[in-house]
Design a protein around this motif. Structure first.
Motif, PDB file in Angstrom:
ATOM      1  N   LEU A 148     -26.347  25.055 -37.412  1.00  0.00           N
ATOM      2  CA  LEU A 148     -26.902  25.895 -38.483  1.00  0.00           C
ATOM      3  C   LEU A 148     -28.041  26.770 -37.990  1.00  0.00           C
ATOM      4  N   SER A 149     -28.739  26.317 -36.963  1.00  0.00           N
ATOM      5  CA  SER A 149     -29.856  27.102 -36.432  1.00  0.00           C
ATOM      6  C   SER A 149     -29.385  28.406 -35.781  1.00  0.00           C
ATOM      7  N   LYS A 150     -28.064  28.511 -35.508  1.00  0.00           N
ATOM      8  CA  LYS A 150     -27.536  29.737 -34.900  1.00  0.00           C
ATOM      9  C   LYS A 150     -27.377  30.869 -35.916  1.00  0.00           C
ATOM     10  N   GLY A 151     -27.456  30.512 -37.203  1.00  0.00           N
ATOM     11  CA  GLY A 151     -27.369  31.540 -38.233  1.00  0.00           C
ATOM     12  C   GLY A 151     -26.053  32.292 -38.182  1.00  0.00           C
ATOM     13  N   LYS A 152     -26.149  33.619 -38.155  1.00  0.00           N
ATOM     14  CA  LYS A 152     -24.958  34.478 -38.194  1.00  0.00           C
ATOM     15  C   LYS A 152     -24.099  34.386 -36.925  1.00  0.00           C
ATOM     16  N   ASP A 153     -24.615  33.705 -35.873  1.00  0.00           N
ATOM     17  CA  ASP A 153     -23.878  33.595 -34.612  1.00  0.00           C
ATOM     18  C   ASP A 153     -22.966  32.374 -34.568  1.00  0.00           C
ATOM     19  N   ILE A 154     -22.862  31.644 -35.675  1.00  0.00           N
ATOM     20  CA  ILE A 154     -21.974  30.476 -35.707  1.00  0.00           C
ATOM     21  C   ILE A 154     -20.526  30.948 -35.529  1.00  0.00           C
ATOM     22  N   ASP A 155     -19.816  30.319 -34.571  1.00  0.00           N
ATOM     23  CA  ASP A 155     -18.438  30.754 -34.324  1.00  0.00           C
ATOM     24  C   ASP A 155     -17.449  29.916 -35.139  1.00  0.00           C
ATOM     25  N   GLU A 156     -16.163  30.242 -34.999  1.00  0.00           N
ATOM     26  CA  GLU A 156     -15.140  29.609 -35.832  1.00  0.00           C
ATOM     27  C   GLU A 156     -15.022  28.113 -35.573  1.00  0.00           C
TER      28      GLU A 156
END
Length: 545
Positions: A34-42
């Motif tokens: 969750l700390s990756k924000g918008k960079d979370i991959d599929e």
């Protein structure tokens, strides 16, 4: 039997122990994702979905109903929505799980929570304490002491990280060493106060001289505790500070008479909602509510009765709204309802429901029976076009339009005149039941339309050709011409084919409904119907013209 039961309890307890241990490891991984924000991959999104699914099933099997419910909530949230659009809600669920584990005394005391991008807002614990000290013994000692008392604790051994820590995880209080190698406590204090002026801070230090203590207290800290200290005394002093701040916060957040939130807190919440919306969140709406003829009531029965009305009104609203909605006393008999994730039409429908229900309720004060009604204006936030005070002014303006239209009604901002003349839209009601026709006509008064009525199908077609209304509300059971025939006739004529038509009927067979739409109707409402719902559909279709 008793032996088997004890054995089962031991097996379940052992299974729970293993579950807790695995859950602790998974929690850290979920926080990392969750700390990756918008960079979370599929693949990471799928990992989150599997996590909540697993929690739901396993926790329920082990009798951990609260954890199971959280897992279910997370799973349902992700069924048809993307992870990156719901980071805030998912983070809330993750930390609710961690809270539950804390209650079971299963989270290791020395375990930090890396990379958390949310806040602790609305999580049920005694408070969040951040301890900043370069001495690991002090950190460990205080962490254990406060966690034993039910607090959530964050620890930092490097004060250079304090700005990032309080931004990601705003604590309720900070315990701060004064003498540290990278940055002293006074510099750290300035950083905290520059961002959170009202956040309580306590110095814990070995500097015991009177000049040091005076300097610390003048620097706007809430207490100055000298090392070595008695742990129980320190915990008690921190609890007293938090109680004092919580009492002050409660006065600032809650109106003492009505229990609604205060106007000051509304300003904060609007800033938060706009910030969330501008980051790509869903729209929200506000409703400005004003109790009708409150001054007359106050003058007639006295201020005690007026207070009774205010409290009764607020209590009714609070019991009628969703958990995500919030009510604020704006001043006098004026209130504001903040409705996250809600469009203008949805908000109007909700407020209209509350208005109708309240108008049916009878209040009694010292033998006097009376009813309470209110007028309301609704405004949906528009990205880059609105600001916190602007949206309140616009909702207030819509509320005054409701007052001018006769009170006890709801008006949406998009439907009122905006400083320039505009042609009123026309609605025709076609129904041979006069009571129904007059009821619908009366409900249309507050949305700024002209209304005409036709009592049979033949008259409806003639009036439609002559008057060319923007929208027709059409019953199917009519004398002279059926509603089907009226609809077919309207759609076959050049001058009436573009008129919007909402069919209102008790027919529920699939073939009848299909025929309505085949003939060109724009909507279908089944009898018995809600006046509020019909009004919403009328507004929707008129807005499309």
């Amino acid at each position: 039997m008793t032996s088997d039961k004890s054995r089962m309890e031991r097996l379940m307890e052992k299974a729970r122990e293993s579950f807790y241990e695995e859950l602790e490891k998974k929690l850290l991984r979920m926080i990392e994702i969750l700390s990756k924000g918008k960079d979370i991959d599929e693949s990471e999104s799928e990992e989150l979905k599997r996590f909540f699914h697993s929690i739901k099933g396993t926790a329920a099997t082990l009798g951990l109903s609260e954890l199971a419910e959280i897992g279910l909530n997370g799973e349902e949230l992700l069924e048809d929505q993307d992870v990156v659009d719901n980071i805030e809600e998912l983070t809330f669920y993750i930390f609710k799980i961690k809270e539950k584990l804390s209650e079971y005394n299963k989270i290791p005391r020395n375990q930090a929570s890396p990379g958390f991008n949310g806040t602790y807002t609305n999580i049920e614990h005694r408070g969040m304490i951040l301890i900043v000290d370069d001495d690991p013994i002090i950190l460990s000692l205080l962490e254990s002491a406060f966690e034993d008392e039910g607090y959530s604790v964050g620890i930092l051994d490097n004060p250079l990280e304090i700005e990032d820590a309080i931004d990601k995880n705003p604590p309720d209080i900070v315990l701060l060493d004064v003498v540290m190698p990278e940055m002293d406590g006074y510099e750290a204090l300035k950083i905290i106060k520059s961002k959170y002026q009202d956040m309580p801070v306590v110095f814990i230090t070995g500097r015991s001289g009177i000049e040091d203590r005076i300097k610390g207290l003048k620097a706007d800290v809430d207490d100055y505790i000298i090392k070595p200290f008695n742990v129980e005394e320190l915990v008690s002093r921190i609890e007293l500070i938090l109680k004092r701040y919580n009492r002050l916060k409660e006065k600032l957040i809650y109106d003492q008479l009505t229990g609604a939130h205060t106007r000051q807190y509304l300003n904060e919440r609007l800033e938060e909602e706009f910030a969330r919306y501008e980051r790509g969140g869903r729209p929200f709406s506000v409703a400005f509510l004003d109790i009708d003829r409150f001054k007359d009531f106050n003058d007639t029965y006295g201020h005690a009765a007026g207070d009774y009305v205010l409290k009764g009104f607020a209590e009714f609203i609070l019991n009628s709204i969703r958990k995500s909605d919030s009510l604020y006393r704006y001043g006098g008999e004026e209130f504001v309802l903040l409705m996250p994730d809600t469009s203008e039409i949805q908000a109007m429908l909700a407020v209209e429901r509350i208005r109708e229900e309240l108008s049916k309720k009878t209040f009694n004060f010292e033998g006097h029976e009376f009813k309470i009604t209110f007028s309301a204006g609704v405004k949906e936030a528009e990205r880059e076009a609105d600001d916190p005070q602007g949206i309140i002014r616009q909702a207030d303006r819509a509320m005054y339009a409701a007052k001018e239209a006769g009170r006890n009604r709801v008006v949406i901002y998009s439907e009122i005149e905006k400083g320039k003349p505009k042609k009123r839209k026309r609605v025709m009601i076609v129904d041979d039941e006069n009571v129904i026709a007059m009821l619908i006509k009366s409900s249309m008064r507050d949305i700024g339309v002209d209304v005409t009525v036709a009592g049979d199908g033949d008259a409806a077609v003639k009036k439609a050709v002559e008057e060319k209304p923007d929208l027709i509300i059409l019953d199917l059971m009519l004398p002279k011409m059926s509603g089907f025939e009226v609809l077919e006739s309207l759609k076959s004529k050049l001058e009436t084919k573009d008129i919007k038509v909402i069919v209102v009927s008790s027919k529920k067979q699939d073939e009848d409904i299909a025929k309505v739409f085949e003939l060109g109707a724009d909507d279908y409402v089944r009898k018995p119907f809600s006046i509020g719902e019909l009004k919403m559909r009328v507004i929707k279709h008129l807005n499309e013209i």
